[in-house]
Design a protein around this motif. Structure first.
Motif, PDB file in Angstrom:
ATOM      1  N   ALA A 174       0.852  -1.191   0.000  1.00  0.00           N
ATOM      2  CA  ALA A 174       0.000   0.000   0.000  1.00  0.00           C
ATOM      3  C   ALA A 174       0.881   1.231   0.000  1.00  0.00           C
ATOM      4  O   ALA A 174       2.037   1.184   0.437  1.00  0.00           O
ATOM      5  N   GLU A 175       0.321   2.293  -0.507  1.00  0.00           N
ATOM      6  CA  GLU A 175       1.054   3.564  -0.494  1.00  0.00           C
ATOM      7  C   GLU A 175       1.196   4.039   0.950  1.00  0.00           C
ATOM      8  O   GLU A 175       0.252   3.901   1.747  1.00  0.00           O
ATOM      9  N   ALA A 176       2.350   4.558   1.284  1.00  0.00           N
ATOM     10  CA  ALA A 176       2.566   5.011   2.661  1.00  0.00           C
ATOM     11  C   ALA A 176       1.726   6.248   2.962  1.00  0.00           C
ATOM     12  O   ALA A 176       1.475   7.057   2.078  1.00  0.00           O
ATOM     13  N   GLU A 177       1.283   6.335   4.208  1.00  0.00           N
ATOM     14  CA  GLU A 177       0.554   7.538   4.654  1.00  0.00           C
ATOM     15  C   GLU A 177       1.280   8.089   5.861  1.00  0.00           C
ATOM     16  O   GLU A 177       1.960   7.344   6.559  1.00  0.00           O
ATOM     17  N   PRO A 178       1.102   9.384   6.136  1.00  0.00           N
ATOM     18  CA  PRO A 178       1.729   9.933   7.339  1.00  0.00           C
ATOM     19  C   PRO A 178       1.231   9.193   8.580  1.00  0.00           C
ATOM     20  O   PRO A 178       0.056   8.801   8.637  1.00  0.00           O
ATOM     21  N   LEU A 179       2.118   8.983   9.525  1.00  0.00           N
ATOM     22  CA  LEU A 179       1.771   8.238  10.740  1.00  0.00           C
ATOM     23  C   LEU A 179       0.772   9.046  11.586  1.00  0.00           C
ATOM     24  O   LEU A 179       1.006  10.211  11.888  1.00  0.00           O
ATOM     25  N   GLY A 180      -0.342   8.405  11.934  1.00  0.00           N
ATOM     26  CA  GLY A 180      -1.349   9.085  12.760  1.00  0.00           C
ATOM     27  C   GLY A 180      -1.236   8.658  14.212  1.00  0.00           C
ATOM     28  O   GLY A 180      -0.174   8.212  14.651  1.00  0.00           O
TER      29      GLY A 180
END
Ligand code: OAD
Length: 248
Positions: free
Chosen positions: A143-149
């Motif tokens: 999956a495309e990386a997302e900013p860490l929440g």
């Protein structure tokens, strides 16, 4: 310089060239190497933190480190070494680039140098993965990386914990990716070994596949390595200075 003349002749006389790069090629982009002079990642020892055991025990800490590395790498840009390799492979076609680096700088250089054309010939085989991508630790879906929440990312398919799509210490390399790199090395008559300490296997064995098949090695490194003795020509210097001259 005599070595440079010899090396340029070897490149010109070779039909198929493969390159294996390591952290040293990104040093001039400001990315710290793992070993050798200046090899420090924010006071962490990757051998202790970037392990599958650490991820399974304490995924938050491992994630925090990778999120920091992602944001740090986001500020780095390809250097003259990445660009010279990209131009070379775009021109030569019958060749291939294999990298141990997860920083994505070869890919960026390939896209930038290709302009409106296809970057494919200069895209690297990333045997240790790519930090900019996520992978499910359970089912393997990418999956495309997302900013860490606030909470760690979960797989959209199975709900498993996601992780950066890189090889951690204690893990095997993807066998298909490794086989591709080895076959490129076997079919090459020249292997350029650039900016790697050549101590991490199986990556360090890739140039030996070229040697066993009767080919040669050129090493580009600021320091001596365990592979220096096996090289036909050793170019001592920074990749960003040596490669533009070697591959122009
Ligand atoms: P290392 O950090 O072990 O080695 C970097 C090499 O680059 C050293 O031999 C330096 O002498 C050389 N070097 C430094 N600056 C340079 C420059 N400007 N030009 C040319 N050479 C330079 O990095 P790798 O060999 O890539 O694995 O390390 C291999 C693997 O160990 C990495 O992919 C990583 C790490 O654990 C994983 O994360 C799975």
């Amino acid at each position: 310089m005599k070595q440079m003349r010899q090396a340029r002749k070897l490149v010109a006389d070779s039909a198929r060239v493969v390159a294996l790069t390591g952290a040293g090629i990104s040093a001039e982009s400001g990315v710290p190497t793992f070993r050798g002079h200046g090899g420090l990642w924010r006071n962490y020892r990757p051998e202790e933190l970037a392990t599958i055991d650490a991820f399974e025990r304490d995924p938050e800490t491992v994630w925090e480190w990778y999120a920091w590395r992602r944001s740090f790498l986001g500020t780095c840009v390809p250097n003259d070494g990445h660009r010279a390799l990209a131009r070379f492979f775009l021109r030569r076609g019958l060749a291939g680039l294999v990298t141990q680096n997860v920083d994505g700088l070869h890919t960026r250089a390939a896209r930038e140098e290709a302009g409106d054309g296809s970057p494919d010939a200069a895209l690297p085989v990333e045997i240790h993965g790519a930090i900019a991508r996520d992978r499910c630790n359970h089912c393997g879906a990418r999956a495309e990386a997302e900013p860490l929440g606030d909470s760690l990312p979960r797989c959209a398919d199975c709900g498993g914990l996601r992780r950066p799509d890189v090889v951690l210490f204690g893990e095997m390399l993807d066998p298909d990716v490794l086989a591709r790199a080895q076959s490129m090395a076997e079919r090459a008559d020249l292997c350029l070994v650039i900016g790697t300490s050549a101590v991490v296997y199986p990556a360090a064995a890739i140039p030996l596949a070229t040697l066993r098949a009767g080919g040669r090695i050129i090493e580009v490194n600021t320091e001596e390595t365990g592979l220096s003795g096996a090289a036909s020509v050793v170019l001592r210097g920074k990749a960003g200075e040596v490669l533009p001259e070697l591959l122009s």
